[in-house]
Design an enzyme around this catalytic site. Structure first.
Site, PDB file in Angstrom:
ATOM      1  N   LYS A 265      77.632 -15.539 -18.457  1.00 36.68           N
ATOM      2  CA  LYS A 265      77.897 -14.122 -18.746  1.00 36.68           C
ATOM      3  C   LYS A 265      76.621 -13.308 -18.565  1.00 36.68           C
ATOM      4  O   LYS A 265      75.604 -13.572 -19.192  1.00 36.68           O
ATOM      5  CB  LYS A 265      78.415 -13.981 -20.182  1.00 36.68           C
ATOM      6  CG  LYS A 265      78.577 -12.537 -20.664  1.00 36.68           C
ATOM      7  CD  LYS A 265      79.175 -12.460 -22.070  1.00 36.68           C
ATOM      8  CE  LYS A 265      79.187 -11.031 -22.604  1.00 36.68           C
ATOM      9  NZ  LYS A 265      79.718 -10.927 -23.986  1.00 36.68           N
ATOM     10  N   ASP A 270      75.380  -4.527 -23.747  1.00 35.80           N
ATOM     11  CA  ASP A 270      76.752  -4.393 -24.223  1.00 35.80           C
ATOM     12  C   ASP A 270      76.827  -3.358 -25.340  1.00 35.80           C
ATOM     13  O   ASP A 270      76.547  -3.652 -26.493  1.00 35.80           O
ATOM     14  CB  ASP A 270      77.268  -5.753 -24.718  1.00 35.80           C
ATOM     15  CG  ASP A 270      78.712  -5.676 -25.208  1.00 35.80           C
ATOM     16  OD1 ASP A 270      79.370  -4.654 -24.944  1.00 35.80           O
ATOM     17  OD2 ASP A 270      79.168  -6.657 -25.829  1.00 35.80           O
ATOM     18  N   LYS A 277      80.287   0.028 -30.109  1.00 33.16           N
ATOM     19  CA  LYS A 277      79.809  -0.724 -31.269  1.00 33.16           C
ATOM     20  C   LYS A 277      79.114   0.206 -32.255  1.00 33.16           C
ATOM     21  O   LYS A 277      78.576   1.236 -31.848  1.00 33.16           O
ATOM     22  CB  LYS A 277      78.780  -1.776 -30.807  1.00 33.16           C
ATOM     23  CG  LYS A 277      79.338  -2.952 -30.039  1.00 33.16           C
ATOM     24  CD  LYS A 277      78.213  -3.907 -29.649  1.00 33.16           C
ATOM     25  CE  LYS A 277      78.728  -5.082 -28.842  1.00 33.16           C
ATOM     26  NZ  LYS A 277      79.619  -5.987 -29.601  1.00 33.16           N
ATOM     27  N   ASP A 288      72.834  -9.967 -24.073  1.00 32.35           N
ATOM     28  CA  ASP A 288      74.187 -10.368 -23.707  1.00 32.35           C
ATOM     29  C   ASP A 288      74.271 -10.953 -22.289  1.00 32.35           C
ATOM     30  O   ASP A 288      75.352 -11.239 -21.786  1.00 32.35           O
ATOM     31  CB  ASP A 288      75.127  -9.154 -23.862  1.00 32.35           C
ATOM     32  CG  ASP A 288      76.523  -9.542 -24.301  1.00 32.35           C
ATOM     33  OD1 ASP A 288      76.696 -10.660 -24.811  1.00 32.35           O
ATOM     34  OD2 ASP A 288      77.453  -8.722 -24.112  1.00 32.35           O
ATOM     35  N   ASP A 347      85.249  -3.817 -25.828  1.00 33.37           N
ATOM     36  CA  ASP A 347      84.112  -4.616 -26.289  1.00 33.37           C
ATOM     37  C   ASP A 347      84.337  -6.113 -26.057  1.00 33.37           C
ATOM     38  O   ASP A 347      83.416  -6.905 -26.196  1.00 33.37           O
ATOM     39  CB  ASP A 347      83.847  -4.324 -27.775  1.00 33.37           C
ATOM     40  CG  ASP A 347      82.461  -4.767 -28.223  1.00 33.37           C
ATOM     41  OD1 ASP A 347      81.641  -5.090 -27.328  1.00 33.37           O
ATOM     42  OD2 ASP A 347      82.210  -4.783 -29.433  1.00 33.37           O
ATOM     43  N   GLU A 349      84.462  -7.579 -23.341  1.00 33.04           N
ATOM     44  CA  GLU A 349      84.216  -7.465 -21.903  1.00 33.04           C
ATOM     45  C   GLU A 349      83.760  -8.775 -21.281  1.00 33.04           C
ATOM     46  O   GLU A 349      83.957  -9.019 -20.099  1.00 33.04           O
ATOM     47  CB  GLU A 349      83.164  -6.374 -21.640  1.00 33.04           C
ATOM     48  CG  GLU A 349      81.693  -6.800 -21.776  1.00 33.04           C
ATOM     49  CD  GLU A 349      81.285  -7.273 -23.175  1.00 33.04           C
ATOM     50  OE1 GLU A 349      81.997  -6.909 -24.140  1.00 33.04           O
ATOM     51  OE2 GLU A 349      80.290  -8.000 -23.299  1.00 33.04           O
ATOM     52  N   ARG A 351      84.789 -11.888 -21.726  1.00 27.19           N
ATOM     53  CA  ARG A 351      85.890 -12.722 -21.233  1.00 27.19           C
ATOM     54  C   ARG A 351      86.500 -12.138 -19.968  1.00 27.19           C
ATOM     55  O   ARG A 351      87.049 -12.858 -19.140  1.00 27.19           O
ATOM     56  CB  ARG A 351      86.926 -12.907 -22.345  1.00 27.19           C
ATOM     57  CG  ARG A 351      87.549 -11.640 -22.835  1.00 27.19           C
ATOM     58  CD  ARG A 351      88.230 -11.803 -24.189  1.00 27.19           C
ATOM     59  NE  ARG A 351      87.256 -11.930 -25.272  1.00 27.19           N
ATOM     60  CZ  ARG A 351      87.579 -12.072 -26.555  1.00 27.19           C
ATOM     61  NH1 ARG A 351      88.849 -12.135 -26.912  1.00 27.19           N
ATOM     62  NH2 ARG A 351      86.650 -12.177 -27.470  1.00 27.19           N
TER      63      ARG A 351
HETATM   64  N1  BES Z   1      78.472  -9.625 -26.770  1.00 29.45           N
HETATM   65  C1  BES Z   1      79.432  -9.577 -27.800  1.00 29.45           C
HETATM   66  C2  BES Z   1      79.372 -10.772 -28.722  1.00 29.45           C
HETATM   67  C3  BES Z   1      78.169 -10.905 -29.614  1.00 29.45           C
HETATM   68  C4  BES Z   1      78.158 -10.319 -30.865  1.00 29.45           C
HETATM   69  C5  BES Z   1      77.078 -11.658 -29.222  1.00 29.45           C
HETATM   70  C6  BES Z   1      77.061 -10.469 -31.687  1.00 29.45           C
HETATM   71  C7  BES Z   1      75.979 -11.798 -30.039  1.00 29.45           C
HETATM   72  C8  BES Z   1      75.973 -11.207 -31.287  1.00 29.45           C
HETATM   73  C9  BES Z   1      80.835  -9.530 -27.194  1.00 29.45           C
HETATM   74  O1  BES Z   1      80.967  -8.878 -25.993  1.00 29.45           O
HETATM   75  C10 BES Z   1      81.683  -8.807 -28.165  1.00 29.45           C
HETATM   76  O2  BES Z   1      81.458  -7.648 -28.351  1.00 29.45           O
HETATM   77  N2  BES Z   1      82.630  -9.494 -28.745  1.00 29.45           N
HETATM   78  C11 BES Z   1      83.512  -8.914 -29.699  1.00 29.45           C
HETATM   79  C12 BES Z   1      84.889  -9.440 -29.426  1.00 29.45           C
HETATM   80  C13 BES Z   1      85.965  -8.708 -30.149  1.00 29.45           C
HETATM   81  C14 BES Z   1      86.096  -7.283 -29.618  1.00 29.45           C
HETATM   82  C15 BES Z   1      87.241  -9.466 -29.962  1.00 29.45           C
HETATM   83  C16 BES Z   1      83.031  -9.313 -31.092  1.00 29.45           C
HETATM   84  O3  BES Z   1      82.509 -10.411 -31.253  1.00 29.45           O
HETATM   85  O4  BES Z   1      83.141  -8.492 -31.985  1.00 29.45           O
HETATM   86 ZN    ZN Z   2      79.318  -8.827 -24.843  1.00 31.57          ZN
HETATM   87 MN    MN Z   3      81.249  -6.793 -26.230  1.00 29.67          MN
END
Ligand code: BES
Ligand code: ZN
Ligand code: MN
Length: 499
Positions: A265, A270, A277, A288, A347, A349, A351
Site C-alpha cells: 500500500k 491519508d 479524519k 501510510d 477513508d 482507501e 483496500r
Molecule cells: N491508513 C488507515 C489505517 C491506519 C490507521 C493506519 C491508524 C495506521 C494508524 C486506513 O486507510 C484507514 O483509514 N482505515 C480506516 C478503515 C475504516 C474506514 C473502515 C480505519 O482504520 O479507521
Molecule cells: Zn490509509
Molecule cells: Mn484511510
C-alpha cells in the site's frame, strides 16, 4: 558507519574501544572476554564478583584500560540470563552497545566474535550487524541546526582469528549489511514527509533501484491505469493534485523461477478523503505508504542477495485527499477484477487501491501473493503497535510467514477469515461495500482483499501498528520502522522450489 572484518585477537588489538559481551553471573566467562580477562589479571571477573557489572540484559559499563591492554577502552555489555538468550536479544544487545558508543562520542570500536550457545559465526555476525545498524539509525535529513552535534560511529571492526572464522564473519557482515540498508531505506521513506515523499518520488526511487540492480520497471500514470480498468485505484488518485503512480518492479524476469508477488500500500498521505479524519494525529498518516516502502526495500535486498526467485513488486501510490474531484461516499466503483464496490467511507482507501493491485498481480500467475499495508486502525486496537496482523488463505504460506517471524523477531499474530465475516460487506447496489461495521475492522479489511486474489495462495500483513512507533524498542528507534522488510527477506531466503 563503516563495518569491516579483520584478523586479530581481542587482547592484542589496539583500538579506541573493545566491545565485549557477557551473560549474567554465575556463568563463567568464555571466549574473547575470558582471554581479555586473563590478560587483564582478572579485572573483569573481579568487577563482576563485586557486583559492579552484573551482565544484566543491555547493561553497559565503560572501562579504561590504562595500558593494561592495547585497547584504550573496554565496553562490557550484558546479555542477561544464558538460558533466555536468543538472536532477538542479541540484536538488542548489539544495538544498545552501539547506541552507548555513539552517544559517548567514541568513533571506533572492535568486536571479537567466536561462536557460542550453538550459534554460528555467520549468524552471530549477521544479527550483530542488523542490531547495530538498525539500533543506531537516525533520520537527520531535515535537521539544519547544530548539525555538528549529530553523533555517528565512524567504524566498527569485527575480528576473527582463523581464516575460516574470517570467511564466516565476512559472509554474515555482507548479509547483515544488505538487510539493514534495505530496512533503513524503508525507514527513510516512511519518515520522509508527504510533501517530500510523493508518489512521483516513490516512482523515481523505484526507477533508480531498477537501474542499479538491473530490474524491469513499469510506472503507469493514472490515465493509463484508467484505460486498463483500475477503477478503484483511479477513484482514490483523482482527488489529489499530486499525480498517482502505479509502480511495478520485476526481478529475475523470464528465467523460469518461482514467481512471488509482493504488493504494498502506497498512500503517501491519508487524510481520509471526503470522509475526512479528525486532525489529531493526522500527521502520522504520512506513514501510510509503509507497505510500498517495505516492498521496494525487499526488492532491493532480494536482488543484492541474488535470491533465485522471480519477484514482482507492485506499489500503487497515491494521496487520499478531499477535493472537488475526489471520490465520494455512495460512489460505485468498477475494479480491475470486474467486481463493483459501493464506497461507504473514502477513508477505507487502502483496500481499494490494493484490490486493483492484487488483481493486477494475478497476470504474473504467482505461486504466492503477499501484501503489506497499514490497512486498519482496528488492527492496532486488536494487537497493539508491535504486532503484525496475519491473514491468509493458505496454511503452508501462513506457517512459513510465522517461521520467518520467529527468526526475525517481527512478531505477527493470525486472525481468522471465516466466510461469515463477508456478510458485513453485503451491498444493496453493488457487489460489496468497502466498509463493514465497526466491529472486527481488521478482519473485514482483509476479507475485502481476499475477494481479489482468486485461488492464489495469499497472505495479507496488516502493519498499521508496527510501521511507525512512538515508543522505541531495543533496536527500533521511534518513527518509521521498516516493518515487514526483514520478515519478507527471511521468507524469501528460506523459499524452497517445491512450495
Ligand atoms: N491508513 C488507515 C489505517 C491506519 C490507521 C493506519 C491508524 C495506521 C494508524 C486506513 O486507510 C484507514 O483509514 N482505515 C480506516 C478503515 C475504516 C474506514 C473502515 C480505519 O482504520 O479507521
Ligand atoms: Zn490509509
Ligand atoms: Mn484511510
Amino acid at each position: 558507519m563503516k563495518i569491516r572484518v579483520e584478523k586479530g585477537k581481542a587482547e592484542q588489538y589496539s583500538c579506541e574501544l573493545l566491545l565485549l559481551f557477557s551473560f549474567e553471573l554465575p556463568q563463567p566467562l568464555e571466549g574473547p572476554i575470558q582471554s581479555v580477562d586473563s590478560k587483564w589479571k582478572g579485572f573483569i571477573s573481579d568487577l563482576m564478583k563485586q557486583g559492579d557489572f552484573k551482565g544484566e540484559l543491555f547493561e553497559c559499563r565503560l572501562l579504561y584500560t590504562y595500558d593494561a591492554l592495547p585497547a584504550k577502552r573496554v565496553l562490557l555489555t550484558g546479555l542477561g540470563k544464558k538460558g533466555e538468550f536468543d538472536l532477538e536479544r542479541w540484536r538488542g544487545a548489539a544495538s544498545k552497545a552501539g547506541q552507548f558508543i555513539r552517544n559517548s562520542g567514541i568513533k571506533q570500536f572492535v568486536f571479537p566474535v567466536k561462536k557460542f550457545n550453538a550459534l554460528s559465526e555467520v549468524e552471530l555476525a549477521e544479527s550483530f550487524v542488523i542490531g547495530l545498524l538498525l539500533g543506531t539509525y537516525q533520520f537527520n535529513e531535515f535537521k539544519t541546526l547544530e548539525r555538528d552535534k549529530i553523533r555517528e560511529i565512524g567504524e566498527g571492526i569485527i575480528i576473527g582469528e582463523t581464516a575460516e572464522e574470517i570467511q564466516s564473519l565476512s559472509e554474515g557482515l555482507r548479509t547483515g549489511k544488505i538487510i539493514s540498508e534495505a530496512v533503513c531505506m524503508a525507514r527513510d521513506l516512511v519518515n520522509g514527509p508527504s510533501n517530500q515523499v510523493t508518489p512521483t518520488v516513490l516512482a523515481e526511487k523505484a526507477q533508480q533501484i531498477a537501474k542499479v540492480y538491473g530490474m524491469e520497471i513499469q510506472v503507469l500514470e493514472v490515465s493509463q491505469a484508467e484505460a486498463m480498468g483500475m477503477g478503484a485505484f483511479v477513484a482514490v488518485a483523482k482527488g489529489s493534485q499530486e499525480l498517482g503512480k502505479f509502480i511495478s518492479l520485476e526481478y529475475n524476469k523470464g528465467k523460469g523461477l518461482d514467481t512471488i508477488a509482493l504488493v504494498g500500500k502506497g498512500i503517501t498521505f491519508d487524510s481520509g478523503g471526503i470522509s475526512i479524519k479528525p486532525s489529531e494525529k493526522m500527521e502520522r498518516m504520512k506513514d501510510d505508504m509503509s507497505g510500498a516502502a517495505a516492498v521496494l526495500a525487499t526488492m532491493q535486498a532480494a536482488s543484492e542477495l541474488q535470491l533465485p526467485l522471480h519477484l514482482v513488486g507492485i506499489m500503487p501510490a497515491t494521496e487520499n485527499l478531499p477535493s472537488g474531484k475526489a471520490y465520494k461516499p455512495g460512489d460505485i466503483l468498477r475494479t480491475l477484477s470486474g467486481q463493483t464496490v459501493e464506497v461507504i467511507s473514502t477513508d477505507a482507501e487502502g483496500r481499494l487501491i490494493l484490490s486493483d493491485a492484487l488483481t493486477y498481480s494475478l497476470r504474473y500467475q504467482p505461486k504466492a501473493i503477499i501484501d503489506l499495508a497499514t490497512l486498519t486502525g482496528a488492527c492496532v486496537i486488536a494487537l497493539g503497535d508491535y504486532v503484525i496482523g496475519l491473514f491468509g488463505n493458505d496454511e503452508s504460506l501462513l506457517s512459513r510467514i510465522e517461521e520467518a517471524s520467529g527468526k526475525t523477531g517481527e512478531r505477527g499474530w493470525r486472525l481468522p477469515l471465516w466466510d461469515e465475516y463477508f456478510e458485513y460487506l453485503k451491498s444493496d447496489v453493488a457487489d460489496f461495500r468497502n466498509v463493514g461495521t465497526r466491529s472486527a475492522g481488521a478482519i473485514i479489511g482483509a476479507i475485502f482483499l481476499s475477494k481479489f486474489v482468486e485461488k492464489t495462495p495469499w497472505v495479507h500483513l496488516d502493519i498499521a501498528g508496527p510501521a511507525s512507533i512512538e515508543q522505541e524498542r531495543p533496536y527500533i528507534p521511534r518513527g518509521g520502522t521498516g516493518a515487514g522488510v526483514r520478515l519478507l527477506i527471511q521468507l524469501l531466503r528460506d523459499w524452497k522450489k517445491d512450495y
